[in-house]
Design an enzyme around this catalytic site. Structure first.
Site, PDB file in Angstrom:
ATOM      1  N   ASP A   1      20.242  -4.187 -11.548  1.00  0.00           N
ATOM      2  CA  ASP A   1      18.790  -4.084 -11.702  1.00  0.00           C
ATOM      3  C   ASP A   1      18.383  -3.415 -13.020  1.00  0.00           C
ATOM      4  O   ASP A   1      17.330  -2.803 -13.095  1.00  0.00           O
ATOM      5  CB  ASP A   1      18.214  -3.310 -10.509  1.00  0.00           C
ATOM      6  CG  ASP A   1      16.698  -3.474 -10.380  1.00  0.00           C
ATOM      7  OD1 ASP A   1      16.182  -4.501 -10.822  1.00  0.00           O
ATOM      8  OD2 ASP A   1      16.038  -2.558  -9.855  1.00  0.00           O
TER       9      ASP A   1
ATOM     10  N   CYS B   1       0.979  -5.025  -4.111  1.00  0.00           N
ATOM     11  CA  CYS B   1       2.143  -4.506  -3.393  1.00  0.00           C
ATOM     12  C   CYS B   1       2.198  -2.980  -3.485  1.00  0.00           C
ATOM     13  O   CYS B   1       2.164  -2.409  -4.576  1.00  0.00           O
ATOM     14  CB  CYS B   1       3.413  -5.113  -3.973  1.00  0.00           C
ATOM     15  SG  CYS B   1       4.933  -4.481  -3.244  1.00  0.00           S
TER      16      CYS B   1
ATOM     17  N   CYS C   1       2.290  -6.625   5.911  1.00  0.00           N
ATOM     18  CA  CYS C   1       1.889  -6.021   4.640  1.00  0.00           C
ATOM     19  C   CYS C   1       0.490  -5.425   4.732  1.00  0.00           C
ATOM     20  O   CYS C   1      -0.483  -6.153   4.999  1.00  0.00           O
ATOM     21  CB  CYS C   1       1.944  -7.058   3.518  1.00  0.00           C
ATOM     22  SG  CYS C   1       1.482  -6.370   1.909  1.00  0.00           S
TER      23      CYS C   1
ATOM     24  N   CYS D   1      14.546 -18.231   8.473  1.00  0.00           N
ATOM     25  CA  CYS D   1      13.304 -17.556   8.856  1.00  0.00           C
ATOM     26  C   CYS D   1      12.514 -18.338   9.905  1.00  0.00           C
ATOM     27  O   CYS D   1      11.764 -17.746  10.688  1.00  0.00           O
ATOM     28  CB  CYS D   1      12.427 -17.328   7.624  1.00  0.00           C
ATOM     29  SG  CYS D   1      13.043 -16.052   6.507  1.00  0.00           S
TER      30      CYS D   1
ATOM     31  N   CYS E   1       7.571  -4.500   5.243  1.00  0.00           N
ATOM     32  CA  CYS E   1       8.005  -5.902   5.354  1.00  0.00           C
ATOM     33  C   CYS E   1       9.507  -6.016   5.569  1.00  0.00           C
ATOM     34  O   CYS E   1       9.987  -7.048   6.046  1.00  0.00           O
ATOM     35  CB  CYS E   1       7.551  -6.720   4.154  1.00  0.00           C
ATOM     36  SG  CYS E   1       8.405  -6.347   2.609  1.00  0.00           S
TER      37      CYS E   1
END
Length: 378
Positions: A125, A205, A189, A179, A235
């Protein structure tokens, strides 16, 4: 190599190639064109390298994707009901994963290089590497409707790392999306950050707003933030696949218990030195005291606890304008009678003055720079 990866604490390892996600350039371009990166301008920097691994390093032939189960042992959403406490995202209650995983990747890369003499680079990252699409292509899991990686073994609590290598390694096959019709992550959310399945708008977000966003958080998001002072686990935590995740206590990164639900009153009293000491070695430290106390004051304003008004009142005189502005908002929410009639004569910061104007003129359009922020606070 897989045996060594397990010994190092990785829960999953799979291999893909630099050509495995041909649709990535188009997907990334559409996301950027929509402005969903918010203030993360670095997402548009080196976009060609981000979209195509071989552009980042032309010599790469294989990509080894690895994952560590960072799942919590307790319900991470339980703290949301304790309004006098701060909710810190699960991953941030531990030593900074960049440091932990990078060391493990280098050690594993050494094993790979010793066996085949291949060159390699490791990433956690910190470079233009799209870890989640590559991990999905390698078969570690699939990208769920919240855009995060989901695994049948670990659920959603994944920390990812990548090894780019010149070695030609056998590829693993991707697995299909599991999913189905579930949309729990989307509905969970608090700020409606998902315009649709598999699409994230960082402008809305809470993780972005409380960590990456540098300025005042737009008023329309503050109440929804609740007591989340760093990041958001909603989430992730509601995903049904988490209940099937195998127990991997030995692979979990050690959490610091004092960061699970710290008292807002304690957090509000942190000066710069105390902030650095308290969060040393964790991702929270990188955000800095001013942003963190901005979040703490939003949580204080949402607490409904008038006893916390004293903390906001004291921070009206903080050296950081970002903190002063949120102190005005928090005090106006908890104890408007304790907020002075006007700002100090020496207050010149436009965002702080905008907070005073809004506090003393409820229902009137905001003045100053925040007025233009709307739903795009970046």
């Amino acid at each position: 190599m897989e045996e060594r990866a397990r010994a190092l604490g990785f829960d999953a390892l799979a291999v893909t190639g630099p050509e495995a996600v041909p649709e990535l350039p188009g997907r990334l371009a559409a996301w950027l064109d929509a402005g969903h990166q918010a203030g993360m301008g670095w997402m548009a920097d080196r976009v060609a390298e981000r979209a195509a691994p071989a552009t980042l390093w032309p010599a790469v032939r294989s990509i080894v994707m690895l994952g560590i189960n960072a799942g919590p042992q307790e319900d991470p959403l339980a703290v949301l009901a304790a309004r006098d406490r701060g909710a810190i995202a699960v991953y941030a209650q531990r030593r900074d994963y960049h440091d932990v995983i990078k060391g493990k990747l280098k050690e594993l890369g050494g094993v790979l290089a010793a066996r085949g003499g291949a060159d390699l680079k490791v990433f956690v990252d910190t470079a233009p590497v799209m870890e989640k699409p590559l991990a999905a292509a390698a078969g570690l899991g699939w990208q769920g409707k919240n855009t995060l990686l989901v695994s049948r073994e670990v659920g959603t609590w994944f920390l990812l790392g990548a090894i780019y290598t010149t070695a030609e390694l056998p590829r693993d096959a991707p697995i299909g999306d599991r999913c189905g019709s579930c949309r729990r992550c989307l509905d969970a959310c608090p700020t409606g950050a998902f315009p649709g399945p598999y699409r994230l708008d960082a402008n809305r977000c809470i993780a972005y707003l409380t960590i990456e966003h540098a300025g005042p958080i737009a008023p329309e998001f503050r109440e929804a933030i609740g007591n989340r002072v760093f990041g958001c686990d909603d989430c992730l935590a509601v995903c049904p696949w988490n209940k099937f995740a195998r127990d991997a206590r030995e692979a979990r990164l050690a959490a610091r218990r004092e960061l699970a639900a710290p008292a807002l009153s304690d957090l509000a009293r942190l000066d710069d030195a105390a902030f650095r000491a308290r969060f040393a070695g964790t991702p929270v430290k990188r955000t800095g005291r001013a942003r963190f106390l901005r979040n703490v004051l939003i949580a204080i304003g949402n607490s409904g606890d008038r006893a916390l008004a004293a903390e906001a009142e004291r921070l009206l005189a903080d050296p950081a304008p970002l903190v002063r502005g949120m102190a005005v908002w928090a005090l106006a929410r908890l104890a408007p009678d304790r907020l002075p009639a006007s700002p100090p004569a020496d207050e010149t910061d436009p965002d702080v003055l905008a907070e005073w104007h809004a506090a003393r003129n409820p229902g009137v359009s905001r003045a100053g720079p925040l007025a233009a922020a709307g739903q795009r606070p970046a």
